[in-house]
Each structure stands twice: as structure tokens, then as C-alpha cells.
Design a protein around this motif. Structure first.
Motif, PDB file in Angstrom:
ATOM      1  N   LEU A 192      29.293  43.174   7.850  1.00 24.23           N
ATOM      2  CA  LEU A 192      28.552  43.545   9.050  1.00 24.23           C
ATOM      3  C   LEU A 192      27.761  42.388   9.634  1.00 24.23           C
ATOM      4  CD1 LEU A 192      27.702  45.779  11.031  1.00 24.23           C
ATOM      5  CD2 LEU A 192      25.825  46.337   9.455  1.00 24.23           C
ATOM      6  N   ASP A 193      26.974  41.717   8.819  1.00 24.47           N
ATOM      7  CA  ASP A 193      26.143  40.624   9.331  1.00 24.47           C
ATOM      8  C   ASP A 193      26.991  39.501   9.919  1.00 24.47           C
ATOM      9  OD1 ASP A 193      23.751  41.842   8.763  1.00 24.47           O
ATOM     10  OD2 ASP A 193      23.534  40.904   6.797  1.00 24.47           O
ATOM     11  N   ALA A 194      28.051  39.140   9.210  1.00 22.61           N
ATOM     12  CA  ALA A 194      28.898  38.042   9.678  1.00 22.61           C
ATOM     13  C   ALA A 194      29.552  38.382  11.010  1.00 22.61           C
ATOM     14  CB  ALA A 194      29.963  37.720   8.633  1.00 22.61           C
ATOM     15  N   ARG A 195      30.007  39.626  11.149  1.00 23.26           N
ATOM     16  CA  ARG A 195      30.677  40.005  12.392  1.00 23.26           C
ATOM     17  C   ARG A 195      29.699  40.057  13.561  1.00 23.26           C
ATOM     18  NH1 ARG A 195      33.700  39.069  16.165  1.00 23.26           N
ATOM     19  NH2 ARG A 195      34.442  40.831  17.420  1.00 23.26           N
ATOM     20  N   VAL A 196      28.511  40.604  13.329  1.00 24.77           N
ATOM     21  CA  VAL A 196      27.514  40.659  14.401  1.00 24.77           C
ATOM     22  C   VAL A 196      27.101  39.251  14.809  1.00 24.77           C
ATOM     23  CG1 VAL A 196      25.165  41.365  14.988  1.00 24.77           C
ATOM     24  CG2 VAL A 196      26.681  42.955  13.799  1.00 24.77           C
ATOM     25  N   THR A 197      26.907  38.390  13.825  1.00 26.78           N
ATOM     26  CA  THR A 197      26.538  37.000  14.128  1.00 26.78           C
ATOM     27  C   THR A 197      27.639  36.297  14.913  1.00 26.78           C
ATOM     28  OG1 THR A 197      25.135  36.828  12.151  1.00 26.78           O
ATOM     29  CG2 THR A 197      25.943  34.768  13.113  1.00 26.78           C
ATOM     30  N   GLU A 198      28.886  36.507  14.498  1.00 26.39           N
ATOM     31  CA  GLU A 198      30.019  35.887  15.184  1.00 26.39           C
ATOM     32  C   GLU A 198      30.097  36.360  16.630  1.00 26.39           C
ATOM     33  OE1 GLU A 198      34.846  35.449  14.504  1.00 26.39           O
ATOM     34  OE2 GLU A 198      33.837  37.307  13.918  1.00 26.39           O
ATOM     35  N   LEU A 199      29.964  37.671  16.843  1.00 21.06           N
ATOM     36  CA  LEU A 199      30.064  38.227  18.184  1.00 21.06           C
ATOM     37  C   LEU A 199      28.905  37.762  19.057  1.00 21.06           C
ATOM     38  CD1 LEU A 199      31.592  40.125  20.085  1.00 21.06           C
ATOM     39  CD2 LEU A 199      30.223  42.018  19.181  1.00 21.06           C
ATOM     40  N   ALA A 200      27.694  37.795  18.517  1.00 16.69           N
ATOM     41  CA  ALA A 200      26.530  37.350  19.284  1.00 16.69           C
ATOM     42  C   ALA A 200      26.652  35.880  19.655  1.00 16.69           C
ATOM     43  CB  ALA A 200      25.251  37.600  18.489  1.00 16.69           C
ATOM     44  N   SER A 201      27.133  35.054  18.737  1.00 19.28           N
ATOM     45  CA  SER A 201      27.298  33.625  19.008  1.00 19.28           C
ATOM     46  C   SER A 201      28.347  33.377  20.082  1.00 19.28           C
ATOM     47  CB  SER A 201      27.682  32.891  17.722  1.00 19.28           C
ATOM     48  OG  SER A 201      26.673  33.005  16.752  1.00 19.28           O
ATOM     49  N   THR A 202      29.426  34.141  20.026  1.00 16.44           N
ATOM     50  CA  THR A 202      30.485  34.002  21.031  1.00 16.44           C
ATOM     51  C   THR A 202      29.948  34.315  22.419  1.00 16.44           C
ATOM     52  OG1 THR A 202      32.235  34.542  19.455  1.00 16.44           O
ATOM     53  CG2 THR A 202      32.722  34.887  21.785  1.00 16.44           C
ATOM     54  N   ILE A 203      29.204  35.396  22.526  1.00 18.62           N
ATOM     55  CA  ILE A 203      28.660  35.796  23.833  1.00 18.62           C
ATOM     56  C   ILE A 203      27.576  34.827  24.290  1.00 18.62           C
ATOM     57  CG2 ILE A 203      27.445  37.627  25.072  1.00 18.62           C
ATOM     58  CD1 ILE A 203      28.777  39.626  23.148  1.00 18.62           C
ATOM     59  N   ALA A 204      26.741  34.358  23.346  1.00 17.30           N
ATOM     60  CA  ALA A 204      25.656  33.445  23.696  1.00 17.30           C
ATOM     61  C   ALA A 204      26.172  32.132  24.262  1.00 17.30           C
ATOM     62  CB  ALA A 204      24.778  33.181  22.477  1.00 17.30           C
ATOM     63  N   ALA A 205      27.430  31.798  23.983  1.00 16.07           N
ATOM     64  CA  ALA A 205      28.003  30.547  24.484  1.00 16.07           C
ATOM     65  C   ALA A 205      28.476  30.673  25.937  1.00 16.07           C
ATOM     66  CB  ALA A 205      29.172  30.116  23.604  1.00 16.07           C
ATOM     67  N   LYS A 206      28.486  31.880  26.474  1.00 20.74           N
ATOM     68  CA  LYS A 206      28.927  32.081  27.850  1.00 20.74           C
ATOM     69  C   LYS A 206      27.788  31.759  28.823  1.00 20.74           C
ATOM     70  CE  LYS A 206      32.591  33.794  25.875  1.00 20.74           C
ATOM     71  NZ  LYS A 206      33.769  32.927  25.618  1.00 20.74           N
TER      72      LYS A 206
END
Length: 264
Positions: A192-206
Motif C-alpha cells: 500500500l505505501d509503495a503504491r501510494v508513494t509511486e502514484l503521488a510522485s507520478t502526479i507530482a511530476a506533472k
């Protein structure tokens, strides 16, 4: 700064944690006031590009309203019935705040989400759930109805599935919630933590301004005619095309590199 929530910022992500584990993170007036303040803080912080909303502990994301201390009341303790007063109530202010946050909001479901807690999760833009959590609207079991959160859930779930939730008061698994549209993704609890972090990081790069204008448009066109929607969206496209981020994004694409978005 806060008593009922925890607010942290790291790597352009603001994490807001409901922090009443002894009460299964139930929503109180104080918690809602602090949530609204945290949302506004995140909205105004240029260093924040994504918001993650979660709960402390692993039993519950949020168990809904704290029935002992939530809701607009008159001096004699009776519920407020006047619409003008209802609009000042904590639940009303919470559930109507999400469209104006201006930044992507991800719900991290680390525990069960029921009643108002389910509404809170469904109000977020994306919902990532651990595979062992359950969700439901148990209000009918005590002679109530999920009135406030129905406005949120009905935007996510087809009518037949929504009625099943409302009529039975039972809980559905995370996988079932994903099937009916309440949850974006279901992952093993360990991931859970890894997936949320990955998704948040992906969006934060936009592009922050691109995300804001696009998200605002998503909510703004609701309920409008097709003609009005297209006209509004065309105006939004023109606005986006004139931003520095759009110019940087196109230039970076042509040059074969990653864009460096500044939010302008």
C-alpha cells in the motif's frame, strides 16, 4: 498545530492523517475544522502538488461521524433544520470543499471506510485500498440513511449498486468496491505505501497549473449541457495553452527530455 489530524509535507506531497485511532478516526467537528484548514494550507502551498489523505492505525480509515459530537445543533440540543444553518455545519463544509481544493487528492485506505468515512474516501479523486479493507453504508441498520454521503457516492456508483449498499447496510470488500467504482486500485496491504508513494510522485511530476485548471474544469462542467461543457472546456484549453508549463512541456517533448514544470 493540530490535535485530531497530522499534517506533513515531503517530496511535494502533503499527507493528512486522521488521528483519532481510539475512535476509529471518527469525524468530529474539531477534526473536520482541522481537515478544512489543512486542505487550505495545502492549496496555498506552492511546494505541495498532491494531497494524500489517510487514517492512523490499521483498523479504520474512518468510521464515519462521531455520533456523540458531530453536526449542527440548536442550543437545546435539537438538530438544526434551517438550510442556512445546515450550510454552516461541519459535514456540509467538508463534503462541499473537495472541488475547490485545486490539487489532486488521493485516499490511502489503510483500514475500513464506512458511513461518512466512505463518503470521505469517495470524495477524493483517487482511492488506493489495501486488499483486506471493507467499505459500507451501515446507516440503514440503525434506522438512518446515508443522506449526506449519498451525493458523493452517487457520482461514483451506478444506481443499482448504490441502492444495494444503501438498502442492505452490508460491507463490501475492497475488490468489490473496485468493481462498482468506489475504489481506483486494490493492492496487497504490504504494497500500500509503495503504491501510494509511486502514484503521488507520478502526479507530482506533472504541471501544477495544468492539474489545477483541468481538475477545476472537471467539476465546473458537471450538470451543464453538452454545448456549455464544450464551450467551457475550449476556454480552458486556450488558458492552458498560454501557460509557461505548456510551452515547456511541448518544447521538452520535441527535444526528447523530461519537462521542468514550474506551475506558471
Amino acid at each position: 498545530m493540530y490535535e485530531a489530524i497530522i499534517y506533513e509535507v515531503a517530496d511535494r506531497v502533503a499527507t493528512i492523517t486522521l488521528n483519532r485511532p481510539e475512535a476509529r478516526n471518527a469525524l468530529s467537528d474539531q477534526m473536520i475544522d482541522e481537515l478544512l484548514d489543512a486542505f487550505e494550507t495545502a492549496r496555498l502551498d506552492d511546494d505541495v502538488r498532491v494531497i494524500v489523505l489517510t487514517g492512523s492505525g490499521d483498523r479504520a480509515f474512518c468510521a464515519g461521524a462521531d455520533l456523540g459530537g458531530l453536526g449542527a445543533k440548536q442550543e437545546d440540543g435539537r438538530p438544526v433544520a434551517d438550510p442556512a444553518d445546515i450550510r454552516e455545519s461541519a459535514p456540509y463544509r467538508l463534503f462541499t470543499a473537495f472541488p475547490g481544493i485545486g490539487k489532486p487528492v488521493i485516499a490511502r485506505l489503510n483500514g475500513h471506510a464506512v458511513a461518512g468515512g466512505l463518503g470521505l474516501a469517495a470524495a477524493c479523486d483517487l482511492v488506493i485500498a489495501a486488499d483486506d479493507v471493507k467499505l459500507g453504508t451501515p446507516e440503514v441498520n440503525v434506522g438512518l440513511w446515508p443522506m449526506m454521503i449519498m451525493a458523493i457516492i452517487n457520482r461514483n456508483v451506478a444506481p443499482k449498486q448504490a441502492f444495494k449498499l444503501y438498502y442492505t447496510g452490508g460491507r463490501v470488500t475492497a475488490a468489490e468496491a473496485h468493481q462498482i467504482g468506489l475504489v481506483t486500485e486494490v493492492v496487497p496491504r504490504a504494497d500500500l505505501d509503495a503504491r501510494v508513494t509511486e502514484l503521488a510522485s507520478t502526479i507530482a511530476a506533472k504541471s501544477p497549473i495544468g492539474l489545477r485548471i483541468g481538475r477545476d474544469a472537471f467539476f465546473a462542467i458537471e450538470g451543464r449541457s453538452l454545448e456549455d461543457q464544450v464551450a467551457y472546456l475550449l476556454g480552458g484549453l486556450v488558458e492552458l495553452a498560454g501557460t509557461e508549463d505548456a510551452k515547456e512541456g511541448i518544447t521538452a517533448f520535441l527535444e526528447g527530455r523530461k519537462p521542468d514544470f514550474t506551475g506558471r
